[in-house]
Every structure is written in C-alpha cells, then in structure tokens.
Motif scaffolding. Structure first.
Motif, short mmCIF file in Angstrom:
data_model
loop_
_atom_site.label_atom_id
_atom_site.label_comp_id
_atom_site.label_asym_id
_atom_site.label_seq_id
_atom_site.Cartn_x
_atom_site.Cartn_y
_atom_site.Cartn_z
N GLU A 5 42.55 -119.71 40.40
CA GLU A 5 41.64 -120.22 41.42
C GLU A 5 40.20 -120.16 40.93
OE1 GLU A 5 42.64 -117.59 44.53
OE2 GLU A 5 44.22 -118.84 45.36
N SER A 6 39.88 -119.09 40.15
CA SER A 6 38.52 -118.93 39.65
C SER A 6 38.14 -120.07 38.72
CB SER A 6 38.39 -117.59 38.92
OG SER A 6 37.12 -117.47 38.35
N ALA A 29 33.89 -130.69 34.25
CA ALA A 29 33.48 -129.35 33.81
C ALA A 29 32.03 -129.42 33.36
CB ALA A 29 34.37 -128.87 32.67
N PHE A 30 31.15 -128.77 34.08
CA PHE A 30 29.73 -128.87 33.78
C PHE A 30 29.35 -128.05 32.56
CE2 PHE A 30 25.34 -129.53 34.48
CZ PHE A 30 24.69 -128.33 34.36
N GLU A 31 29.83 -126.80 32.49
CA GLU A 31 29.47 -125.92 31.39
C GLU A 31 30.50 -126.04 30.27
OE1 GLU A 31 29.05 -121.97 32.76
OE2 GLU A 31 27.37 -122.41 34.08
N GLN A 32 30.01 -126.35 29.06
CA GLN A 32 30.93 -126.44 27.94
C GLN A 32 31.53 -125.08 27.61
OE1 GLN A 32 29.42 -128.51 24.54
NE2 GLN A 32 28.51 -130.15 25.75
N ALA A 33 30.85 -124.00 28.01
CA ALA A 33 31.37 -122.66 27.73
C ALA A 33 32.68 -122.39 28.46
CB ALA A 33 30.34 -121.60 28.13
N GLN A 34 32.95 -123.16 29.54
CA GLN A 34 34.15 -122.94 30.31
C GLN A 34 35.40 -123.43 29.58
OE1 GLN A 34 34.53 -121.28 33.11
NE2 GLN A 34 32.35 -120.82 33.22
N VAL A 35 35.22 -124.31 28.62
CA VAL A 35 36.38 -124.85 27.91
C VAL A 35 36.41 -124.32 26.49
CG1 VAL A 35 36.41 -126.93 29.32
CG2 VAL A 35 35.12 -126.92 27.18
N LYS A 280 35.21 -114.25 29.78
CA LYS A 280 35.63 -114.58 31.15
C LYS A 280 36.25 -113.35 31.79
CE LYS A 280 36.44 -119.43 30.00
NZ LYS A 280 37.38 -120.57 30.03
N ILE A 281 35.55 -112.80 32.76
CA ILE A 281 35.98 -111.54 33.38
C ILE A 281 37.33 -111.68 34.05
CG2 ILE A 281 34.76 -111.99 35.54
CD1 ILE A 281 35.24 -108.57 33.75
N GLU A 282 37.62 -112.89 34.62
CA GLU A 282 38.91 -113.07 35.28
C GLU A 282 40.07 -112.99 34.29
OE1 GLU A 282 37.49 -117.24 34.23
OE2 GLU A 282 36.61 -115.40 35.06
N GLN A 283 39.83 -113.45 33.06
CA GLN A 283 40.88 -113.34 32.05
C GLN A 283 41.05 -111.90 31.59
OE1 GLN A 283 40.89 -116.03 28.75
NE2 GLN A 283 40.58 -117.85 30.00
N PHE A 284 39.96 -111.16 31.55
CA PHE A 284 40.04 -109.73 31.22
C PHE A 284 40.94 -109.02 32.20
CE2 PHE A 284 38.55 -105.47 32.31
CZ PHE A 284 38.62 -104.82 31.08
N HIS A 411 41.36 -117.25 25.58
CA HIS A 411 40.75 -116.50 24.47
C HIS A 411 40.35 -115.09 24.88
CE1 HIS A 411 39.33 -116.52 20.36
NE2 HIS A 411 38.26 -115.85 20.76
N THR A 412 39.70 -114.94 26.04
CA THR A 412 39.31 -113.60 26.48
C THR A 412 40.54 -112.76 26.76
OG1 THR A 412 37.25 -114.42 27.46
CG2 THR A 412 38.03 -112.29 28.21
N LYS A 413 41.57 -113.36 27.34
CA LYS A 413 42.79 -112.61 27.60
C LYS A 413 43.45 -112.17 26.30
CE LYS A 413 47.22 -112.54 29.98
NZ LYS A 413 48.21 -113.24 30.82
N ARG A 414 43.43 -113.08 25.29
CA ARG A 414 44.04 -112.75 24.01
C ARG A 414 43.27 -111.60 23.33
NH1 ARG A 414 45.08 -117.78 22.28
NH2 ARG A 414 43.09 -118.06 21.21
N VAL A 415 41.94 -111.67 23.39
CA VAL A 415 41.12 -110.62 22.80
C VAL A 415 41.38 -109.29 23.50
CG1 VAL A 415 38.73 -109.80 22.64
CG2 VAL A 415 39.30 -112.10 21.90
N THR A 416 41.46 -109.32 24.82
CA THR A 416 41.69 -108.09 25.59
C THR A 416 43.07 -107.51 25.31
OG1 THR A 416 40.24 -108.94 27.33
CG2 THR A 416 41.67 -107.09 27.89
N THR A 417 44.07 -108.39 25.27
CA THR A 417 45.43 -107.94 24.98
C THR A 417 45.52 -107.31 23.59
OG1 THR A 417 46.36 -109.67 26.39
CG2 THR A 417 47.84 -108.67 24.79
#
Length: 523
Positions: A5-6, A29-35, A280-284, A411-417
């Motif tokens: 949802e986020s 998608a406005f921010e390229q950082a989101q993709v 991305k905190i939600e992926q963390f 990517h953030t989830k992979r790094v955290t995992t």
C-alpha cells in the motif's frame, strides 16, 4: 500500512495524478528514487534480446566479473585463515598467547563483523559497490601487514577487530553484485564459483605457509612473513578493484550503452530489479517481519558454529601426530575436497529443478559422518581421524547463500535480509571458538558432538524452509492475476527541460517478493 500500500500511495501521489481511459489506469512515478536504477535505462525502450545475444552478454560479464570476484574471495579467505596457519608457524609462542586468548582472536573477528554488518550493508546501498569494497580491501590489507608488528594479545586483538570490520563488506557485496548481473538460474553456479575460492585458498595458503616456514631471518618469524606476504597481495588487489570492478550493469565500463540495456533486460525474469540507492523503510520492516528471514538467520548461525574449525584444523591435525610440514601440506587436500564438493553441489542444484534444499541438505551428510568418525575412531588411527576431519570440509552453506539471494526482491529488503543473515553468521562464528577449551583436548569429544548436531539441524532447517516456500507458491498460483502495477509510468526530465513519461516494466519497480504476486520462490 502494508509495504504494498505504501508503494502504491507513493506512485499515485507523484502529482496526485491518476489518468483513466476506459479500463486503463496510468500511474505516474514522480520520484525516480522510487524505482529501480535500471528503470531509468530501459524505461520506454524496446530492447530486443534473443537467446544468442543474451548468452553473448552473459559471457562478456563472466569474463570481466568472475575472475575479479574469485581473486578477491580467495584473498579474503586466505587472510581470514592466516591466524590458523600462524598457529604452527610460532605466533602463539612469539606473542605469548594462552589457549583462551587465541580463541578470543577468532571470536573478536566475527564480533566486529557482527557490529559493522548492517552499517556495511547500508554503505553498500548508498555508495558505489565496487568503490566501497575497494576502500575496505585496502584498509584490510594494511591491517593484515600490521599483524607482523604485534607482540602481544592486545595488539593482535585490535588488528583482528579491524579485519572483521572490513571483511563485512565482501560477502554482502558479492551477493548484491551477483544478483545485479545474473538471472536467478545463473546465480547459484556463480556463487559457487567465487565461494569455492575458499578451497583454493586452503591449497595456496598451505603452500605459502610451507614457504614461510622455510624463511629464516633474524628479526622476523615465519608467521610474520606470512602476514606481510598475504597483506601485500591484498593491497595490490584493492588497487585493481578500484579501477576495474564495476558498480552495476547500468554503468559497467566493459559494456556499451546498448549492451548495458540488454544486460538489464536479461534480468527481467528475476522479478527483482537491479539496484536502488533509496532506503525504503517499509521494505526494511517487511524483511524484519518475514519469517523466512529469521529461518535463514538461524540456519546461518547454526551452520557456522563448526566454522571455528578453520582456526583449529592445523592444531587438530598436528595433534594426530603429524609434523608441522606435514600438517601444512595436508591442509591442501581439504581445499581440494571443498572445491570438488562445491562444484558438484551447485551443478546439481542448478540443473535439477527445485532441488536447492534437497541438494543442500544432502551436502551436510558427509559433514555429519566426518564428525562421527573423529569422535568415535580410536586415537591411534590417525589416517581415519584425518579423513573424518577432511569430510567436514564439504559445504552446503554455498547453496544457502545463493538460495537466499534468489528468494528476496526489493533492494532495501534484500540488503536488510543479507545483513540479518550475515549477522547471524557472525554469531555462529563468534560462538564456535569457545567450544575448543583446553580441558577437552586432545580428543575434543564435546566440540565434535556439537558440530555433528549443528549439521543435522542445518539439513533439517533447509527442508523446513523449502516446505514453507512451496506452500506459499501454491497459494499464489491459486490467486487471481494482480494487475496493480501493470500500467506504471516514469516521469523523466530531459536535458532540454521537457517532461516526458515512459512506461516501466513491473520488474524494475523495485517491488518486494511480497508486493509482486507474480514472484515465485525458487525451491
């Protein structure tokens, strides 16, 4: 709010714009950082890629990437085992180490690795991967050379702490790089290529140790020469990495602009994207709450308690009655066996469909047998005891490493995992040395019993994880198709200031494996 949802909220709120035409909903998608970073390279481009061209691109990547990854992994394992090799070259006598202090030198390396594991992962996401690893390799090589100047436990303690801090970037960085350049079906073999350098390191470091044993100088002991030689090799490697190792397929120096787009296009089948520099905190939190993250963490911790053998093997083999020269050379055989076991293991895991867990579990069986032989054979049967120890050199952990990379998207989830799993890996490695207490020598029944139990538990956990993932795949197969992310457009500002929109494929939206319902877990 869920991570799915986020992300949808981020996409839709770019300009608070959602255009509808019939049943077609366009999200901008406005921010390229989101993709994903790859989205900026392939968005709106019709990149044709046939099988022959894909193989050509892969071969080009292999020729430029694999030799460097294999070289560094050989160097890092050689450096890690210098403590064990130094044990029979006189380090304990020269620095007046007790058994407890020697064990602490093995433990502090992994405690430092643990402390700096998540910061290292964040740095690898924030900074260019190749450059960040190069800085760590350089610091690591200098520190290794400094070991030769240490005269007591305190100096070695500090040096080992710094080594652990720097080493935390290597395996993590390699897992990220492998997932950025290769498809999921290719990753297991490539992880096997660089991981089997552990065995190669045992062979080559055995010969380096053998040579060091024959260096006789007035002020330098053989173990000090070993530190200088391996440290110098590390420094040279760091310089080469800075200039030659690529950070991503989107900017790899050995690929043309067109080839970069094709290299990225090859990875669509992964459903994982390439890279995203935006945390991305939600992926963390998704990684933290994902049960498989912690199952792999427990597996990594338990499986690496026996890894403390790397600093004890020379001492144990010597206790069987072999001379220092024989002990040094016999360590090469164990390296050969590890290489053979890894090659066969990753080949089977790749070629037999959905067999990673089964192959990994089976690869722990020789280790279990080896632990039993060392524990039960009579002490005078030194050949049998030696073979038992050699059997524990087969490794299923390489399959675990490649498998977890196949199972995580975002990517953030992979790094955290990766950070959580490798932190658990550190816990196991840090706890292991405390098994080797003087009161258990020379038979070490208690440590070998613990090692056997750890291998049984590791095999069981791999099968449990497979069962849970197979059940999740069946659940997704029964779901209706999810078209939430089928029509997403990236807003790009061109060099002349114009705003244009380019359609982005779902695979490059940096979705997690939970958000992307088309994602299927490799078994």
């Amino acid at each position: 709010m869920s991570s799915s949802e986020s992300l949808e909220k981020d996409v839709k709120s770019a300009h608070d714009l959602v255009e509808t035409s019939g049943n077609d909903v366009r999200h901008i998608a406005f921010e390229q950082a989101q993709v994903d970073t790859a989205a900026q390279l392939v968005a709106g481009r019709d990149v044709e890629l046939d099988a022959a061209e894909a193989r050509r691109i892969r071969r080009k990547i292999d020729w430029h990437l694999m030799p460097m990854m294999c070289m560094l992994y050989w160097i890092q394992y050689t450096d890690k085992t210098t403590l064990g090799n130094s044990a029979i070259l006189g380090i304990k006598q020269s620095t007046h180490l007790t058994t407890s202090q020697y064990n602490w030198l093995g433990t502090i390396f992994y405690l430092s690795y643990l402390i700096f594991q998540y910061p290292q992962n964040l740095a690898l996401q924030r900074f260019p991967v190749g450059k960040w690893m190069s800085v760590n390799i350089m610091a690591w090589g200098i520190t290794l050379c400094c070991h030769a100047a240490c005269t007591n436990f305190g100096g070695l303690f500090v040096a080992r702490f710094i080594l652990g801090m720097c080493e935390g970037s290597i395996t993590t960085g390699f897992m990220i790089v492998t997932s950025m350049f290769y498809t999921r079906s290719e990753q297991t073999v490539r992880v096997g290529y660089w991981f089997m350098m552990n065995g190669t390191a045992q062979i080559i470091s055995g010969f380096i140790s053998f040579g060091s044993l024959h260096i006789h100088t007035t002020h330098f002991k053989p173990w000090q020469w070993l530190m200088i030689i391996t440290g110098s090799l590390t420094i040279v490697t760091a310089v080469g990495y800075w200039f030659l190792f690529p950070d991503s397929p989107t900017n790899a120096w050995f690929l043309t602009t067109e080839e970069r787009a094709k290299a990225v296009q090859r990875l669509k089948v992964n459903q994982t994207g390439v890279e995203n520099k935006h945390f991305k905190i939600e992926q963390f939190w998704e990684a933290v709450y994902d049960p498989k993250t912690w199952l792999f963490a427990v597996l990594a911790a338990i499986n690496n308690i026996p890894t403390s053998l790397s600093n004890q093997r020379q001492i144990i083999v010597s206790s069987f009655g072999f001379t220092p020269i024989e002990t040094t050379l016999l360590g090469c055989v164990e390296g050969v066996l590890e290489i053979i076991s890894i090659v066969i293991g990753v080949t089977l895991a790749t070629r037999v469909k959905n067999a990673r867990a089964y192959v990994g579990a089976c690869w722990f069986l020789p280790c279990i047998l080896g632990a039993l032989l060392v524990n039960l054979l009579p002490w005078h049967d030194r050949v049998g005891l030696l073979f038992g120890q050699w059997l524990t050199g087969t490794t299923g952990f390489v399959i675990v490493l490649s498998w977890v990379g196949n199972l995580t998207a975002g990517h953030t989830k992979r790094v955290t995992t990766n950070a959580i799993m490798l932190s658990a890996y550190c816990v196991g490695n840090a706890a292991g040395p405390f098994m080797w207490q003087a009161k258990y020598a020379p038979r070490n029944h208690v440590p070998w019993l613990i090692i056997g139990i750890c291998y049984v538990a590791s095999a069981s956990l791999m099968l449990i994880i497979r069962f849970l993932l197979a059940r999740e795949n069946k659940r997704r197969d029964a779901e209706p198709k999810d078209d939430t992310y089928d029509n997403v457009f990236l807003q790009i500002i061109t060099e002349d200031g114009k705003s244009i929109e380019r359609r982005i494929s779902k695979e490059f939206l940096d979705l997690t494996d939970r958000q992307n319902r088309d994602f299927r877990y490799v078994l």
